[in-house]
Write a protein that holds these residues in place. Sequence first.
Motif, PDB file in Angstrom:
ATOM      1  N   MET A  70       0.688  -1.335   0.091  1.00 32.49           N
ATOM      2  CA  MET A  70      -0.121  -0.079  -0.037  1.00 32.49           C
ATOM      3  C   MET A  70       0.988   1.246  -0.003  1.00 32.49           C
ATOM      4  O   MET A  70       0.713   2.270  -0.585  1.00 32.49           O
ATOM      5  CB  MET A  70      -0.927   0.019   1.237  1.00 32.49           C
ATOM      6  N   ILE A  71       1.889   1.387   0.795  1.00 27.64           N
ATOM      7  CA  ILE A  71       2.925   2.533   0.875  1.00 27.64           C
ATOM      8  C   ILE A  71       3.395   2.791  -0.373  1.00 27.64           C
ATOM      9  O   ILE A  71       3.521   3.759  -0.831  1.00 27.64           O
ATOM     10  CB  ILE A  71       3.766   2.269   1.983  1.00 27.64           C
ATOM     11  N   GLY A  72       3.815   1.518  -1.167  1.00 29.56           N
ATOM     12  CA  GLY A  72       4.470   1.571  -2.247  1.00 29.56           C
ATOM     13  C   GLY A  72       3.546   2.262  -3.484  1.00 29.56           C
ATOM     14  O   GLY A  72       3.686   3.107  -4.319  1.00 29.56           O
ATOM     15  N   VAL A  73       2.170   1.954  -3.285  1.00 31.10           N
ATOM     16  CA  VAL A  73       1.187   2.747  -4.292  1.00 31.10           C
ATOM     17  C   VAL A  73       0.663   4.165  -3.926  1.00 31.10           C
ATOM     18  O   VAL A  73       0.921   4.935  -4.889  1.00 31.10           O
ATOM     19  CB  VAL A  73      -0.070   1.920  -4.198  1.00 31.10           C
ATOM     20  N   LEU A  74       0.726   4.400  -2.540  1.00 30.47           N
ATOM     21  CA  LEU A  74       0.450   5.625  -2.182  1.00 30.47           C
ATOM     22  C   LEU A  74       1.476   6.678  -2.326  1.00 30.47           C
ATOM     23  O   LEU A  74       1.362   8.054  -2.195  1.00 30.47           O
ATOM     24  CB  LEU A  74      -0.282   5.667  -0.689  1.00 30.47           C
ATOM     25  N   PRO A  95      -4.093  -3.587  -8.414  1.00 33.09           N
ATOM     26  CA  PRO A  95      -3.038  -4.440  -8.150  1.00 33.09           C
ATOM     27  C   PRO A  95      -1.724  -3.761  -8.911  1.00 33.09           C
ATOM     28  O   PRO A  95      -1.922  -3.134  -9.852  1.00 33.09           O
ATOM     29  CB  PRO A  95      -3.567  -5.708  -8.768  1.00 33.09           C
ATOM     30  N   THR A  96      -0.654  -3.945  -8.542  1.00 37.46           N
ATOM     31  CA  THR A  96       0.743  -3.833  -9.184  1.00 37.46           C
ATOM     32  C   THR A  96       1.160  -4.572  -9.916  1.00 37.46           C
ATOM     33  O   THR A  96       2.211  -4.450 -10.601  1.00 37.46           O
ATOM     34  CB  THR A  96       1.699  -3.265  -7.875  1.00 37.46           C
ATOM     35  N   ARG A  97       0.729  -6.201  -9.890  1.00 36.47           N
ATOM     36  CA  ARG A  97       1.259  -7.017 -10.695  1.00 36.47           C
ATOM     37  C   ARG A  97       0.037  -7.609 -11.321  1.00 36.47           C
ATOM     38  O   ARG A  97      -0.707  -8.223 -10.829  1.00 36.47           O
ATOM     39  CB  ARG A  97       1.918  -7.922 -10.304  1.00 36.47           C
ATOM     40  N   VAL A  98      -0.016  -7.591 -12.756  1.00 38.30           N
ATOM     41  CA  VAL A  98      -0.985  -8.080 -13.602  1.00 38.30           C
ATOM     42  C   VAL A  98      -0.511  -9.506 -14.093  1.00 38.30           C
ATOM     43  O   VAL A  98       0.542  -9.904 -14.104  1.00 38.30           O
ATOM     44  CB  VAL A  98      -1.542  -7.185 -14.589  1.00 38.30           C
ATOM     45  N   ALA A  99      -1.524 -10.308 -14.384  1.00 38.19           N
ATOM     46  CA  ALA A  99      -1.234 -11.734 -14.834  1.00 38.19           C
ATOM     47  C   ALA A  99      -0.715 -11.301 -16.243  1.00 38.19           C
ATOM     48  O   ALA A  99      -1.060 -10.942 -17.024  1.00 38.19           O
ATOM     49  CB  ALA A  99      -2.712 -12.530 -14.822  1.00 38.19           C
ATOM     50  N   LYS A 100       0.185 -12.510 -16.513  1.00 39.09           N
ATOM     51  CA  LYS A 100       0.783 -12.480 -17.824  1.00 39.09           C
ATOM     52  C   LYS A 100       0.018 -13.518 -18.630  1.00 39.09           C
ATOM     53  O   LYS A 100      -0.442 -14.396 -18.253  1.00 39.09           O
ATOM     54  CB  LYS A 100       2.438 -12.903 -17.644  1.00 39.09           C
ATOM     55  N   ILE A 101       0.298 -13.226 -20.061  1.00 41.89           N
ATOM     56  CA  ILE A 101      -0.381 -14.087 -21.024  1.00 41.89           C
ATOM     57  C   ILE A 101       0.462 -15.253 -21.027  1.00 41.89           C
ATOM     58  O   ILE A 101      -0.254 -16.381 -21.192  1.00 41.89           O
ATOM     59  CB  ILE A 101      -0.596 -13.165 -22.454  1.00 41.89           C
ATOM     60  N   ASP A 102       1.564 -14.935 -21.364  1.00 42.18           N
ATOM     61  CA  ASP A 102       2.454 -16.150 -21.400  1.00 42.18           C
ATOM     62  C   ASP A 102       2.677 -16.832 -19.979  1.00 42.18           C
ATOM     63  O   ASP A 102       3.152 -16.364 -19.110  1.00 42.18           O
ATOM     64  CB  ASP A 102       3.791 -15.702 -21.886  1.00 42.18           C
ATOM     65  N   SER A 137      14.393  -1.370   1.909  1.00 41.88           N
ATOM     66  CA  SER A 137      13.395  -2.333   1.521  1.00 41.88           C
ATOM     67  C   SER A 137      12.782  -2.092   0.471  1.00 41.88           C
ATOM     68  O   SER A 137      12.098  -3.079  -0.297  1.00 41.88           O
ATOM     69  CB  SER A 137      12.624  -2.726   3.221  1.00 41.88           C
ATOM     70  N   PHE A 138      12.344  -0.837   0.135  1.00 41.44           N
ATOM     71  CA  PHE A 138      11.405  -0.414  -0.846  1.00 41.44           C
ATOM     72  C   PHE A 138      12.299  -0.180  -2.098  1.00 41.44           C
ATOM     73  O   PHE A 138      11.804  -0.686  -3.235  1.00 41.44           O
ATOM     74  CB  PHE A 138      10.611   0.944  -0.486  1.00 41.44           C
ATOM     75  N   ALA A 139      13.214   0.369  -2.122  1.00 37.15           N
ATOM     76  CA  ALA A 139      14.399   0.929  -3.057  1.00 37.15           C
ATOM     77  C   ALA A 139      14.968  -0.455  -3.977  1.00 37.15           C
ATOM     78  O   ALA A 139      14.927  -0.392  -5.052  1.00 37.15           O
ATOM     79  CB  ALA A 139      15.409   1.726  -2.887  1.00 37.15           C
ATOM     80  N   LEU A 140      15.199  -1.367  -2.982  1.00 38.82           N
ATOM     81  CA  LEU A 140      15.652  -2.518  -3.753  1.00 38.82           C
ATOM     82  C   LEU A 140      14.660  -3.753  -4.232  1.00 38.82           C
ATOM     83  O   LEU A 140      15.079  -4.787  -4.863  1.00 38.82           O
ATOM     84  CB  LEU A 140      16.549  -3.200  -2.796  1.00 38.82           C
ATOM     85  N   GLY A 154       4.499  -6.047  -2.186  1.00 44.43           N
ATOM     86  CA  GLY A 154       3.916  -6.809  -1.071  1.00 44.43           C
ATOM     87  C   GLY A 154       4.728  -7.882  -0.738  1.00 44.43           C
ATOM     88  O   GLY A 154       4.933  -8.319   0.167  1.00 44.43           O
ATOM     89  N   GLN A 155       5.126  -8.638  -2.053  1.00 41.96           N
ATOM     90  CA  GLN A 155       5.750 -10.143  -1.827  1.00 41.96           C
ATOM     91  C   GLN A 155       7.297  -9.644  -1.111  1.00 41.96           C
ATOM     92  O   GLN A 155       7.681 -10.448  -0.412  1.00 41.96           O
ATOM     93  CB  GLN A 155       6.144 -10.535  -3.329  1.00 41.96           C
ATOM     94  N   TYR A 156       7.891  -8.567  -1.642  1.00 42.18           N
ATOM     95  CA  TYR A 156       8.997  -8.168  -1.189  1.00 42.18           C
ATOM     96  C   TYR A 156       9.122  -7.946   0.337  1.00 42.18           C
ATOM     97  O   TYR A 156       9.854  -8.330   1.141  1.00 42.18           O
ATOM     98  CB  TYR A 156       9.724  -7.183  -1.840  1.00 42.18           C
ATOM     99  N   GLN A 157       8.067  -7.206   0.799  1.00 43.98           N
ATOM    100  CA  GLN A 157       7.921  -6.639   2.170  1.00 43.98           C
ATOM    101  C   GLN A 157       7.654  -7.938   2.877  1.00 43.98           C
ATOM    102  O   GLN A 157       8.118  -7.935   4.126  1.00 43.98           O
ATOM    103  CB  GLN A 157       6.723  -5.754   2.177  1.00 43.98           C
ATOM    104  N   GLY A 158       6.825  -9.082   2.441  1.00 42.73           N
ATOM    105  CA  GLY A 158       6.621 -10.175   3.013  1.00 42.73           C
ATOM    106  C   GLY A 158       7.807 -11.147   3.280  1.00 42.73           C
ATOM    107  O   GLY A 158       8.074 -11.522   4.387  1.00 42.73           O
TER     108      GLY A 158
END
Length: 432
Positions: free
Chosen positions: A133-137, A203-210, A346-349, A356-360
């Motif tokens: 959420m912080i990354g989006v806002l 969402p910040t990550r959309v599904a890939k067709i491949d 933690s956000f920059a890298l 969300g996955q990275y912060q997890g």
Amino acid sequence: MSGTGRLTRLRAALRGPAERRQRLLARATIVNTIGMGMFLSAGTIFLIKFTGLSPAAVGAGLTIGSLIGVGAGVLIGDLADRRGSREVVIAAMVLEAVGSICLLLVDNLWTLIAVAALASIGNGGTSSARGAMIGVLAEPGKGARLRSYLRAVTNVGLAIGMLSAAVALSIDTRPAYLFLIVTDTVTFLLAAAVLSRLPHLPPTRVAKIDESAKKERKWIALRDRHYLGLTVASSVASLQYWVLVQALPVWIVFKTDAPRSAAALMLFVASIAVALMQMPATRSIDGPQSAARLITLSGPLFLVAWLLMALSAGPAEWIAVVLLLLGVLVHSLAEVWQAGGTFELSFALAQPEAQGQYQGVMGLGHAIAAAVAPVIVITLCVNGGIYGWAALGLVVSVAGFICALIERHWARSRAVPSNQEMRNQAADPASH
């Protein structure tokens, strides 16, 4: 800068972010951390006094339950990336509320483990999804400022919660502790209600067709060597958080001539100092390089702070209190530098589409460190004396230095195109 300019900046800092969604996040944060401060100060004492469990059983139950839920943050953070963070954070906070109120039902080790696991899943989910959420806002180029402000708000909330817990501890009756537990539960629900006023965050990550590409990128945080290294090093450095909470109170009571009340006083002073220092002390953070520099500087400062605390054993009461206060103030500045720098890295890298996955992943590392921290800091500081305090200071200093090395290597790797990027450029007619 003139006095008028400083006053203007102070007023702006107190008002908080100008953007409405960021203000809502800040309000939810302070409400949530008030409850956290209450539980950190009195929750364990409630369990020991009124559940019939021994201190060792309570410690074991909380540790086992926390370890059961420790990996949930990665999964919930990934869900926030794919579905949107608002709903996931709200659901995780409601789960934390359920875990909090269920403390009133604990009457044996197994129920304690179950409740602790439930609370751990909720806490890990809230932390990682809140990171998304912080990354989006965060506004472009102003993410460090928002994160520093939220850190300051967090410490204000903790200080308020600790003061409330101090009142309950002084009353020391079951109704007083029940009031704390119920209030803690309510703060989770109120924070969730505040966040419900936010619009849906995409969402910040959309599904890939491949499908093969989708599978390849699903768990990118777990394959990111720089981020995994940062997680390990920063988790070791995070042992410092437990010095004031676990080691220092025991040190004051058993190793110094300072009054017992000094143990609670030092925690309160630290909370206020961190809240006041957070914004001005981290104003220099404008990217990963400056964040890494502050983390490096924090290590030697922790060493100075802990040596001052170690020297409080032996002198007269008032000298011991002065040494402890000086140590806590130096520790607070070091904590602000380390926390602000780590928060920024933690956000920059992290990959923006998978915050969300990275912060997890980061939360997983820090949760494991938190599970073993009490044994480490008490053994070194209380049992090891001044040499133990110094040894812990050196360990945290080295860990901070490694964080900076990882940032430097990450920055160099981004400056050099990968083989795949060069092949893509060669195949793209527009690049010629």
